[in-house]
Scaffold this active site. Structure first.
Site, PDB file in Angstrom:
ATOM      1  N   ASN A 148       0.836  -1.200   0.000  1.00  0.00           N
ATOM      2  CA  ASN A 148       0.000   0.000   0.000  1.00  0.00           C
ATOM      3  C   ASN A 148       0.872   1.251   0.000  1.00  0.00           C
ATOM      4  O   ASN A 148       1.992   1.219   0.497  1.00  0.00           O
ATOM      5  CB  ASN A 148      -0.908   0.011   1.233  1.00  0.00           C
ATOM      6  CG  ASN A 148      -2.100  -0.895   1.075  1.00  0.00           C
ATOM      7  OD1 ASN A 148      -2.626  -1.052  -0.017  1.00  0.00           O
ATOM      8  ND2 ASN A 148      -2.543  -1.498   2.167  1.00  0.00           N
ATOM      9  N   CYS A 169      -5.181  -7.189  -3.277  1.00  0.00           N
ATOM     10  CA  CYS A 169      -5.631  -6.771  -1.954  1.00  0.00           C
ATOM     11  C   CYS A 169      -6.556  -7.832  -1.387  1.00  0.00           C
ATOM     12  O   CYS A 169      -7.278  -8.493  -2.129  1.00  0.00           O
ATOM     13  CB  CYS A 169      -6.344  -5.426  -2.059  1.00  0.00           C
ATOM     14  SG  CYS A 169      -6.954  -4.781  -0.484  1.00  0.00           S
ATOM     15  N   HIS A 170      -6.566  -7.963  -0.069  1.00  0.00           N
ATOM     16  CA  HIS A 170      -7.396  -8.977   0.575  1.00  0.00           C
ATOM     17  C   HIS A 170      -8.877  -8.616   0.589  1.00  0.00           C
ATOM     18  O   HIS A 170      -9.737  -9.482   0.766  1.00  0.00           O
ATOM     19  CB  HIS A 170      -6.963  -9.167   2.038  1.00  0.00           C
ATOM     20  CG  HIS A 170      -5.498  -9.247   2.243  1.00  0.00           C
ATOM     21  ND1 HIS A 170      -4.702  -8.130   2.346  1.00  0.00           N
ATOM     22  CD2 HIS A 170      -4.671 -10.308   2.361  1.00  0.00           C
ATOM     23  CE1 HIS A 170      -3.446  -8.505   2.518  1.00  0.00           C
ATOM     24  NE2 HIS A 170      -3.400  -9.808   2.521  1.00  0.00           N
ATOM     25  N   HIS A 199      -9.727  -0.434  -2.077  1.00  0.00           N
ATOM     26  CA  HIS A 199     -10.270  -0.027  -0.778  1.00  0.00           C
ATOM     27  C   HIS A 199     -11.573   0.758  -0.915  1.00  0.00           C
ATOM     28  O   HIS A 199     -12.198   1.085   0.100  1.00  0.00           O
ATOM     29  CB  HIS A 199      -9.260   0.789   0.039  1.00  0.00           C
ATOM     30  CG  HIS A 199      -8.170  -0.051   0.632  1.00  0.00           C
ATOM     31  ND1 HIS A 199      -7.287   0.444   1.574  1.00  0.00           N
ATOM     32  CD2 HIS A 199      -7.802  -1.339   0.437  1.00  0.00           C
ATOM     33  CE1 HIS A 199      -6.438  -0.502   1.922  1.00  0.00           C
ATOM     34  NE2 HIS A 199      -6.731  -1.594   1.247  1.00  0.00           N
TER      35      HIS A 199
END
Length: 432
Positions: A148, A169-170, A199
């Protein structure tokens, strides 16, 4: 022998998960796993942990630690990146303490906002150094970025680094399962679609047997809002803007101008917002590693079960040509038609022998695209600052950030940026 290079291998637990997954994957046996980190002790610890897993999994992968980055990269087919420039001490501390003096509070500060902006500025030059090495010694490598701020760094590697990059990304793969668990809904057989930016991607559709599940999701979410819980910000955004968002409430509290406000201090309690959350996590992780280290490094019988991380599944799909779908961060080559083409977007992608192929999404609902654009503005100006070296663009990026601009005057924003530049010192390049 094909080669997977892991940069930032001192992120020991994460390296264990990603590379332990590789050693559990039949199609990836025989690969060299090359480890690189600037912290020699953590590099050695990661090497030993992976050797332990290699033994218990009977893997034929070769584990090798490198102290020379270019040699670690030489001939790599895949590169995994998990670095953090500046670490918790001093840089994360700086990202929180200086803004606090201006009354600007944050929760995570690693994506956008003033903290994310400065994390980008100190990380982009390092990433471009990686790109120069990659173009010299492994120009055809696929770069898997886990670092990030995801959108900006993935954008920079593709646009200015000339490196074939996908950001991972998770939040996408856990979005629907976690939401349904919290609302006591069964995710079995649910069709869903997620797209947006990292996000801030949106659960655009959720249906089962042709039935739209959103009315029931919103009904249950509205009931949950009557009591304190961990996801109040996301539920509030969904109830106001119509769709659930991928990343956690503590993140999204600082991506929008609605929740952390000096003139409305009651919102912190009302929406259960954990201010200064990331520094607390960092301290806990540092303390936790002190006790975890011995059990991992010295356990010759250490075992590993394949995790939900995308990396090994991507490599497996490319090596076997058995398709696999991911939510990937890629350049917006007309994929989301009402977001800027210069942006990095998060969309469904198909992975097979052809590599990572993103899918077309079209227009997002207009209110969602508008929210995304508020964060994209800061992302693109941050890139402009890093590439041109112009301090004015740092100011522009900060002035366009939704949370910062909602709390501070333009003069205070300029002063805050100047203080952060001075406090970061040699962690930042000079800006003219």
């Amino acid at each position: 022998m094909s080669k997977i290079t892991f940069i930032g291998a001192g992120s020991t637990v994460f390296a264990k998960n990603i590379l332990g997954d590789v050693m559990q994957t039949p199609a990836l046996q025989g690969f060299e796993i090359a480890l690189f980190d600037i912290d020699a002790q953590r590099l050695n610890e990661s090497e030993q942990i992976l050797l332990n897993i290699k033994k218990t999994s009977n893997s034929t992968c070769q584990i090798k630690a490198y102290t020379n980055r270019k040699e670690a990269l030489r001939g790599a087919k895949y590169v995994v990146n998990a670095i953090q420039v500046g670490g918790y001490d001093p840089c994360t501390i700086t990202d929180f303490e200086i803004p606090n003096k201006y009354g600007l509070r944050q929760t995570i500060a690693d994506t956008v906002g003033i903290g994310g902006l400065f994390r980008n500025l100190r990380t982009i030059p390092v990433m471009l150094d990686f790109a120069r090495d990659i173009n010299e010694v492994c120009p055809d490598a696929l770069f898997l970025n886990y670092t990030n701020p995801m959108a900006v760094l993935t954008n920079v590697m593709n646009t200015y680094g000339g490196v074939k990059t996908v950001g991972l990304c998770h939040s996408v793969q856990v979005c629907l399962p976690n939401l349904f668990e919290h609302l006591d809904l069964d995710p079995t057989g649910v069709k869903y679609k997620i797209a947006g930016i990292n996000h801030m991607a949106w659960l655009l559709e959720a249906s089962k047997d042709g039935v739209d599940l959103y009315p029931e999701i919103k009904r249950r979410a509205a009931e949950k809002q009557n009591e304190k819980h961990h996801d109040m910000v996301r539920y509030e955004l969904m109830l106001k803007f119509g769709y659930y968002i991928t990343e956690s409430s503590e993140h999204n509290a600082e991506y929008h101008p609605y929740f952390i406000k000096r003139n409305y201090p009651e919102l912190i309690e009302r929406f259960n917002i954990p201010l200064d959350e990331y520094p607390r996590r960092c301290v806990n992780q540092i303390e936790g590693w002190k006790t975890m280290r011995e059990s991992l490094v010295n356990d010759s019988n250490l075992e590993h079960c394949r995790s939900h991380e995308y990396a090994s599944y991507i490599l497996e799909a490319i090596e076997t040509n058995n398709p696999f779908q991911i939510g990937g961060n890629v350049m917006n080559t007309g994929l989301i038609t009402n977001l800027p083409r210069e942006a990095c977007v998060e969309v469904p992608c198909l992975v097979d022998r052809n590599g990572v192929t993103p899918t077309y999404v079209g227009n997002l609902p207009p209110q969602l695209a508008a929210l995304n654009r508020t964060n994209i503005n800061t992302q693109l100006l941050t890139i402009e600052a890093a590439i041109t070296g112009k301090r004015d663009h740092i100011y522009h990026a900060a002035m366009l950030d939704p949370h910062t601009s909602a709390e501070l005057s333009m003069d205070d924003i300029v002063s805050l940026c100047d203080d952060l530049i001075e406090a970061h010192g040699s962690w930042l390049p000079s800006y003219k």
